[in-house]
Design an enzyme around this catalytic site. Structure first.
Site, mmCIF file in Angstrom:
data_model
loop_
_atom_site.group_PDB
_atom_site.id
_atom_site.type_symbol
_atom_site.label_atom_id
_atom_site.label_comp_id
_atom_site.label_asym_id
_atom_site.label_seq_id
_atom_site.Cartn_x
_atom_site.Cartn_y
_atom_site.Cartn_z
ATOM 1 N N ARG A 79 0.845 -1.189 0.000
ATOM 2 C CA ARG A 79 0.000 0.000 0.000
ATOM 3 C C ARG A 79 0.883 1.242 0.000
ATOM 4 O O ARG A 79 1.934 1.256 0.614
ATOM 5 C CB ARG A 79 -0.880 0.015 1.253
ATOM 6 C CG ARG A 79 -2.055 -0.927 1.204
ATOM 7 C CD ARG A 79 -2.935 -0.792 2.436
ATOM 8 N NE ARG A 79 -2.275 -1.235 3.650
ATOM 9 C CZ ARG A 79 -1.789 -0.431 4.593
ATOM 10 N NH1 ARG A 79 -1.893 0.879 4.469
ATOM 11 N NH2 ARG A 79 -1.212 -0.913 5.673
ATOM 12 N N CYS A 271 1.584 -7.579 14.018
ATOM 13 C CA CYS A 271 1.470 -7.782 15.472
ATOM 14 C C CYS A 271 0.758 -9.095 15.793
ATOM 15 O O CYS A 271 0.241 -9.275 16.889
ATOM 16 C CB CYS A 271 0.741 -6.609 16.119
ATOM 17 S SG CYS A 271 1.694 -5.087 16.111
ATOM 18 N N GLY A 272 0.670 -9.988 14.817
ATOM 19 C CA GLY A 272 0.138 -11.317 15.098
ATOM 20 C C GLY A 272 -1.369 -11.451 14.981
ATOM 21 O O GLY A 272 -1.971 -12.348 15.552
ATOM 22 N N ASP A 294 -9.341 -10.022 9.422
ATOM 23 C CA ASP A 294 -8.838 -8.677 9.127
ATOM 24 C C ASP A 294 -9.837 -7.550 9.373
ATOM 25 O O ASP A 294 -9.459 -6.496 9.850
ATOM 26 C CB ASP A 294 -8.362 -8.625 7.667
ATOM 27 C CG ASP A 294 -7.501 -7.402 7.381
ATOM 28 O OD1 ASP A 294 -6.714 -7.008 8.263
ATOM 29 O OD2 ASP A 294 -7.606 -6.834 6.281
ATOM 30 N N ARG A 386 2.339 -12.215 -0.347
ATOM 31 C CA ARG A 386 0.981 -12.549 0.111
ATOM 32 C C ARG A 386 0.487 -13.903 -0.381
ATOM 33 O O ARG A 386 0.883 -14.385 -1.434
ATOM 34 C CB ARG A 386 0.006 -11.487 -0.417
ATOM 35 C CG ARG A 386 0.278 -10.078 0.091
ATOM 36 C CD ARG A 386 -0.201 -9.910 1.511
ATOM 37 N NE ARG A 386 0.145 -8.619 2.086
ATOM 38 C CZ ARG A 386 -0.498 -8.076 3.102
ATOM 39 N NH1 ARG A 386 -1.522 -8.704 3.647
ATOM 40 N NH2 ARG A 386 -0.117 -6.912 3.599
ATOM 41 N N ARG A 417 2.750 -3.833 19.292
ATOM 42 C CA ARG A 417 4.028 -4.506 19.540
ATOM 43 C C ARG A 417 4.872 -3.563 20.403
ATOM 44 O O ARG A 417 5.502 -2.649 19.895
ATOM 45 C CB ARG A 417 4.691 -4.800 18.194
ATOM 46 C CG ARG A 417 5.997 -5.555 18.258
ATOM 47 C CD ARG A 417 6.581 -5.725 16.861
ATOM 48 N NE ARG A 417 5.999 -6.863 16.167
ATOM 49 C CZ ARG A 417 6.485 -8.105 16.206
ATOM 50 N NH1 ARG A 417 7.566 -8.369 16.919
ATOM 51 N NH2 ARG A 417 5.908 -9.078 15.532
ATOM 52 N N GLY A 513 0.014 -19.951 20.145
ATOM 53 C CA GLY A 513 -1.100 -20.702 20.746
ATOM 54 C C GLY A 513 -1.238 -20.480 22.240
ATOM 55 O O GLY A 513 -2.328 -20.617 22.811
ATOM 56 N N GLU A 514 -0.116 -20.113 22.894
ATOM 57 C CA GLU A 514 -0.159 -19.879 24.348
ATOM 58 C C GLU A 514 -0.978 -18.633 24.687
ATOM 59 O O GLU A 514 -1.358 -18.430 25.844
ATOM 60 C CB GLU A 514 1.257 -19.743 24.930
ATOM 61 C CG GLU A 514 2.179 -20.924 24.674
ATOM 62 C CD GLU A 514 1.760 -22.224 25.363
ATOM 63 O OE1 GLU A 514 0.660 -22.286 25.945
ATOM 64 O OE2 GLU A 514 2.545 -23.186 25.297
ATOM 65 N N ASN A 515 -1.248 -17.789 23.698
ATOM 66 C CA ASN A 515 -2.095 -16.614 23.964
ATOM 67 C C ASN A 515 -3.498 -17.031 24.400
ATOM 68 O O ASN A 515 -4.254 -16.217 24.935
ATOM 69 C CB ASN A 515 -2.162 -15.708 22.733
ATOM 70 C CG ASN A 515 -0.821 -15.046 22.446
ATOM 71 O OD1 ASN A 515 -0.003 -14.882 23.345
ATOM 72 N ND2 ASN A 515 -0.579 -14.681 21.195
#
Length: 606
Positions: A79, A271-272, A294, A386, A417, A513-515
């Site tokens: 972009r 930022c994941g 998104d 992408r 972040r 995954g620990e989030n």
């Protein structure tokens, strides 16, 4: 009505649409015109044509069925925020965060660029629907483009084709999008494999619900349903109509008791966000599904709660960093094929590769089309390369993604972040406080946009900075107004930070995954099962309430990740004040009150 260059009759009787198309044909002067129907035959025909032309490379049919790799021009890879304009009728309506030009002046300027820009090319008329096609009052659009790559991308990213055209009907409303790569062909002139123009404009006319884009064939600049419609134009529509268009994932989290919770989350790029959207919980009994990765359109349901709809139909994800450890569900989404890759590397057996993908290839063709080996010293895939893949191929796609009613939102997350200052998870005190947290959200600068220094701290309100289609102060006011309207039925809001580092620079929290452990705490808060420490920044999680069984990290590290140091927040105060002043006089008094509240709490904690 006959349209010059169109074979046969137009498949619509919508007079407004036909007049608009006729004007576009007059302006762009294409060689031929075609209405896109979204069929498989059309996809195959376009793919064949682009492979023959050298724009697409067909990938190995066994490994990647019906999938293709595109390589863009090296100048057309992201972009371009500096060439993105919000041409509202007044400059004040665009506000300090957008580039503005007088709409009449911009139209005149762009008409000059558009004039004859499709010579020697085919014009594609692409009708599409944002969100489920079964919606009784759908948001529709038409993109006129000269890029078959865009047509193929739109077929993945939206509900595109005949059904959408039928939904518009004879007098339905639709957002008008004009797009040209800006590369007319003279008779006998050889075409480039990725036509584009050094001059680029991505312009929005919010009051007229129109998007005009010129010079770029890439992603969000050219696939107008994505950021241009789904966020910039939709945010202006949402303000006028009493809903919200937000840069948020929509996650369905299912507890061991089989209760579903829906969580929206706004994170700046890199930022994941996509990883969280497709999270696979590591804690026993919890499951997760993805509604969207998104964009979320939020509206009040009949019960007064806030509901979220994903207006998209596909994932348009950043490839580098995606692998079976970081995001297994994204990888599995690509396994059935039907995927369009852009600017990734090509393996010797006609498959795709990018940095951190499994395997250590000794030879590749890089995104520029050059031979590559591990000693080449450059990245094989572009950092913003992408994959574009249908959501329905994701093994954990929630069936609700096709429900026009949307899903009731239990929680909204903000996260950036931040190496320091911001704790792992904190709950906002109330909706106005949440709006302040969102307004002052900041993150370390990433390279997902084409410009700006990597490493600097970048403010990104609600992760919407490049996407707010009107004055940012009015946007914050709209958040306050929605909170007033929803009252105590509004979702709880949380601030998270997976990226806190220790003094030695290592991450304190494992992430990925620990989030799910943090998500469990968020659900526990919503259900009133756990207390929290009241800190200067909100209600912060206590160590003993985080489920830590099986975590490799030490108690010391996790306590540090959860810690709130008022002195750090004092450092942020001046920065936040400067930022809110930059946003201008329209920033709501409620947001300034919250700023003062934080200042007072920091002062009292000294």
């Amino acid at each position: 009505m006959t349209i010059r260059g169109l074979v046969g009759e137009a498949p619509t009787k919508n007079q407004e649409m036909l007049n608009w198309i006729e004007e576009a044909v007059e302006l762009f002067q294409p060689e031929s015109v075609v209405f896109c129907d979204g069929s498989e035959e059309e996809w195959n025909e376009l793919a064949e044509q682009l492979v023959e032309h050298g724009t697409l490379i067909k990938l190995d049919e066994e490994a990647q069925p019906n999938s293709f790799l595109a390589r863009s021009n090296p100048s057309d890879v992201a972009r371009v925020e500096s060439r993105t304009f919000i041409c509202s009728k007044t400059e004040e309506d665009a506000g300090p965060t957008n580039n503005w030009m007088d709409p009449e002046q911009m139209r005149a300027e762009m008409r000059e660029h558009f004039s004859g820009s499709m010579k020697g090319r085919r014009m594609y008329i692409v009708p599409f629907c944002m969100g489920p096609i079964t919606d009784p009052s759908p948001k529709l659009g038409i993109e006129i483009t000269d890029s078959p790559y865009v047509v193929m991308s739109m077929r993945i990213m939206t509900r595109m084709g005949k059904e959408a055209l039928d939904k518009i009907g004879e007098n339905g409303e639709f957002v008008k999008g004009l797009h040209s790569v800006g590369a007319p062909l003279e008779p006998g002139q050889e075409d480039s494999t990725w036509p584009c123009n050094d001059t680029k404009y991505i312009t929005h006319f919010p009051e007229d619900r129109e998007i005009w884009s010129y010079g770029s064939g890439y992603g969000g600049n050219a696939i107008l349903a994505k950021k241009c419609y789904a966020l910039r134009i939709a945010s202006a529509m949402a303000r006028d109509e009493g809903w919200m268009a937000e840069h948020m994932l929509i996650l369905k989290l299912i507890s061991p008791e089989d209760k579903a919770y829906y969580i929206c989350a706004a994170f700046p790029s890199a930022c994941g966000k996509t990883n969280l959207a497709m999270i696979q919980p590591t804690i026993p009994g919890w499951r997760a599904e993805v509604v969207g990765d998104d964009i979320a359109w939020l509206h009040f349901g009949e019960d007064g709660r806030l509901y979220a709809v994903n207006p998209e139909n596909g994932f348009f994800g950043v490839a580098p960093g995606t692998n079976y450890a970081s995001n297994p569900m994204a990888m599995k989404s690509m396994e059935p094929g039907n995927t369009l890759y852009t600017n990734v590397a090509l393996t010797d057996d006609n498959n795709v590769w990018w940095e951190s993908k499994e395997g250590e290839p000794q030879h590749l063709i890089d995104w520029l089309g050059n031979e590559w080996t591990p000693d080449s010293g450059n990245k094989a895939a572009h950092p913003n390369s992408r994959y574009c893949v249908p959501i329905e191929q994701c093994p954990v796609a929630a069936p609700e993604f096709n429900d026009p009613k949307g899903v009731p939102v239990s929680a909204i997350l903000f996260g950036g972040r931040r190496a320091d200052t911001v704790p792992l998870v904190t709950q906002a005190r109330d909706w106005n406080h949440a709006t302040f947290i969102g307004a002052t959200l900041a993150s370390g600068q990433t390279a997902a946009a084409a410009e700006a220094a990597v490493g600097s701290l970048r403010h990104d309100p609600m992760a919407m900075l490049p996407f707010i289609g009107y004055n940012a102060g009015d946007y914050l006011q709209h958040w306050i107004d929605m909170g007033n309207k929803g009252g105590d039925k509004m979702p709880e809001v949380f601030l998270v930070n997976w990226f806190r580092r220790g003094e030695d620079g290592r991450f304190l929290w494992p992430g990925f995954g620990e989030n799910s452990r943090v998500l469990k705490w968020i659900i526990d808060r919503i259900e009133g099962r756990v207390e929290a420490d009241e800190t200067v920044v909100g209600y912060t999680a206590r160590y003993e309430d985080i489920y830590t069984d099986g975590l490799k990290e030490t108690e010391e590290d996790i306590r540090e990740a959860l810690s709130v140091n008022p002195a750090d927040w004092e450092r942020d105060l001046a920065d936040n004040e400067e930022w809110l002043k930059f946003l201008g006089p329209k920033v709501p008094s409620e947001v300034w009150d919250e700023f003062q509240g934080l200042k007072d709490r920091v002062e009292a904690a000294k």
